[in-house]
Design a protein around this motif. Sequence first.
Motif, PDB file in Angstrom:
ATOM      1  N   LEU A 105       0.914  -0.969   0.178  1.00  0.00           N
ATOM      2  CA  LEU A 105      -0.138  -0.233   0.030  1.00  0.00           C
ATOM      3  C   LEU A 105       0.672   1.251   0.243  1.00  0.00           C
ATOM      4  O   LEU A 105       0.477   2.314  -0.654  1.00  0.00           O
ATOM      5  CB  LEU A 105      -0.454   0.338   0.970  1.00  0.00           C
ATOM      6  CG  LEU A 105      -1.956   0.893   1.375  1.00  0.00           C
ATOM      7  CD1 LEU A 105      -2.596   0.559   0.256  1.00  0.00           C
ATOM      8  CD2 LEU A 105      -2.885   0.452   2.065  1.00  0.00           C
ATOM      9  N   ALA A 106       2.194   1.106   0.778  1.00  0.00           N
ATOM     10  CA  ALA A 106       2.759   2.502   0.376  1.00  0.00           C
ATOM     11  C   ALA A 106       3.600   2.585  -0.531  1.00  0.00           C
ATOM     12  O   ALA A 106       3.600   3.974  -0.884  1.00  0.00           O
ATOM     13  CB  ALA A 106       3.888   1.949   1.804  1.00  0.00           C
ATOM     14  N   LYS A 107       3.761   1.649  -1.048  1.00  0.00           N
ATOM     15  CA  LYS A 107       4.389   1.686  -2.525  1.00  0.00           C
ATOM     16  C   LYS A 107       3.133   2.269  -3.248  1.00  0.00           C
ATOM     17  O   LYS A 107       3.990   3.439  -4.207  1.00  0.00           O
ATOM     18  CB  LYS A 107       4.581   0.726  -3.188  1.00  0.00           C
ATOM     19  CG  LYS A 107       5.656   0.144  -4.136  1.00  0.00           C
ATOM     20  CD  LYS A 107       6.447  -0.837  -4.217  1.00  0.00           C
ATOM     21  CE  LYS A 107       8.086  -0.868  -4.258  1.00  0.00           C
ATOM     22  NZ  LYS A 107       8.081  -1.632  -3.927  1.00  0.00           N
ATOM     23  N   GLN A 153       0.991   3.891  -2.899  1.00  0.00           N
ATOM     24  CA  GLN A 153       0.086   5.349  -2.750  1.00  0.00           C
ATOM     25  C   GLN A 153       1.558   6.023  -1.987  1.00  0.00           C
ATOM     26  O   GLN A 153       1.487   7.767  -1.637  1.00  0.00           O
ATOM     27  CB  GLN A 153      -0.702   5.471  -1.123  1.00  0.00           C
ATOM     28  CG  GLN A 153      -1.952   4.800  -1.089  1.00  0.00           C
ATOM     29  CD  GLN A 153      -3.009   4.375  -0.256  1.00  0.00           C
ATOM     30  OE1 GLN A 153      -2.514   5.012   0.549  1.00  0.00           O
ATOM     31  NE2 GLN A 153      -3.963   4.274  -0.566  1.00  0.00           N
ATOM     32  N   ARG A 154       2.695   6.265  -2.672  1.00  0.00           N
ATOM     33  CA  ARG A 154       3.874   6.697  -2.066  1.00  0.00           C
ATOM     34  C   ARG A 154       3.851   7.612  -0.883  1.00  0.00           C
ATOM     35  O   ARG A 154       4.063   8.379  -0.366  1.00  0.00           O
ATOM     36  CB  ARG A 154       4.225   7.931  -3.606  1.00  0.00           C
ATOM     37  CG  ARG A 154       3.945   7.016  -4.532  1.00  0.00           C
ATOM     38  CD  ARG A 154       4.343   8.201  -6.011  1.00  0.00           C
ATOM     39  NE  ARG A 154       5.005   9.574  -5.584  1.00  0.00           N
ATOM     40  CZ  ARG A 154       6.982   9.036  -5.720  1.00  0.00           C
ATOM     41  NH1 ARG A 154       6.783   8.063  -6.422  1.00  0.00           N
ATOM     42  NH2 ARG A 154       7.419  10.201  -5.718  1.00  0.00           N
ATOM     43  N   LYS A 155       3.402   6.527   0.129  1.00  0.00           N
ATOM     44  CA  LYS A 155       3.861   6.811   1.371  1.00  0.00           C
ATOM     45  C   LYS A 155       4.410   6.668   2.577  1.00  0.00           C
ATOM     46  O   LYS A 155       5.052   5.849   2.145  1.00  0.00           O
ATOM     47  CB  LYS A 155       1.530   6.343   1.897  1.00  0.00           C
ATOM     48  CG  LYS A 155       0.793   7.771   1.587  1.00  0.00           C
ATOM     49  CD  LYS A 155      -0.518   7.315   2.660  1.00  0.00           C
ATOM     50  CE  LYS A 155      -1.278   8.766   2.655  1.00  0.00           C
ATOM     51  NZ  LYS A 155      -2.916   7.917   3.457  1.00  0.00           N
ATOM     52  N   PRO A 156       5.129   6.866   3.638  1.00  0.00           N
ATOM     53  CA  PRO A 156       5.447   6.424   4.109  1.00  0.00           C
ATOM     54  C   PRO A 156       5.557   5.318   4.903  1.00  0.00           C
ATOM     55  O   PRO A 156       3.592   5.547   5.157  1.00  0.00           O
ATOM     56  CB  PRO A 156       6.112   7.678   5.316  1.00  0.00           C
ATOM     57  CG  PRO A 156       5.736   8.312   5.216  1.00  0.00           C
ATOM     58  CD  PRO A 156       5.114   8.129   3.525  1.00  0.00           C
TER      59      PRO A 156
END
Lengths: 50, 348
Positions: free
Chosen positions: A34-36, A38-41
């Motif tokens: 999911l982080a990948k 959404q480009r979220k940490p």
Amino acid sequence: MIHRIALLLALSFALAAQDEGINWLDSYPDALKLAKEQRKPLFVEFRCEA
Amino acid sequence: MLSPKDSPLGKQLEQYVCVRITRLDNIDVGLFEHDRNNAIYFYALNADEQIYLRYGGRDSASAETYLQTDSLVLALKQGLELHRRYLAGDLPKVPRAKALMPREIPLLVKRTFDNHQCVECHLVQDYQNMHRELDGTLDPLTHLYKSPDIKTLGIFLDVPQGLLVREAKGAAIAGGLQAGDRITALDGTPVYTFGDLQYRYDNVNRQAERIELTVERAAKPVKLTIDLPTRWWWTDLRFRQSSVDPRLYFEDKPLTAEDKKRLGLNPEGFASEVKYVSDFAKVMGAHELKLGDVVFGVDGVETDRLAHTAELYLKLRTRVGAEVTLDVLRGGQRIKMPLKSSRMSFRK
């Protein structure tokens, strides 16, 4: 006894981080994916419940 | 105590993918490496598994000395800024730590996985230490006395403000640290939180004589050299319920130079006075020490390069289960006394 109280206090602190409405996942691989996407940490909590 | 989405904490958490891990079975403990005697610990990282910062850590006195909502919010903000820099290609890539899966620790497999029991956080560390003990690589200073206390250096933080120094004393003030400084790096490695600082400090070689702290002072970086005091690595192990250190069932305090002289003991020795004896000493058949006894030797040895008490000497220089002879001064009489240490069961 003191150890147990300290542990409980620490866990009560953890409750502060359990935000109402914040979606806490319980799968690290899913969180990574999911982080990948959404480009979220990531924010990872390790909690010893034993 | 809840922090809704529109609270300062909630606003930060919403910008992350949050995940809670309560079992380490399939977690890379090589990547997520921290002192496992923390009941709770946090990481901010990216999807490439580059860790931005740690949040957590404790001291011997309490599990929550450094856990505080304001400092957590601050850490989350710093994590977001580091992520922004990472996405912009403005943050150096750090080599990934060597992977280590819990199933690669044979004793953990034998005693936990094979018994279908939970891989409790502390067990990872405990069984790693047992392996080190078996293969002769256990270094008590590094592996038992984990997470040295920055207060021993004289560093007292304004905890809600992260790494802002509230007060400097001792070695820290001698090295130039001032109240109002913000610690930004240890030995050249950036630190953003107390968790980072404690983790990096724990990785300082126990033979080191000094560390370099970088602080921000009046918006400018200042490098400081802090001389490490004797036994800077020492911490109280009592909160580590299942450490592999030998259980001795007594505590002591070092004698003063005057006391040693008055009692005719080696002035350089680790002679110490017994100040506490656990009931378990009798139950376990460990020894027959009494309050007020002075222990001045172990198997004829009275001095040590590091230990300043008999208790510390036994922790550092003997293995669990060792049978030794204590030299004890009791009521003015010198007596010999057997002592046998034991190990605490890892299962609560």
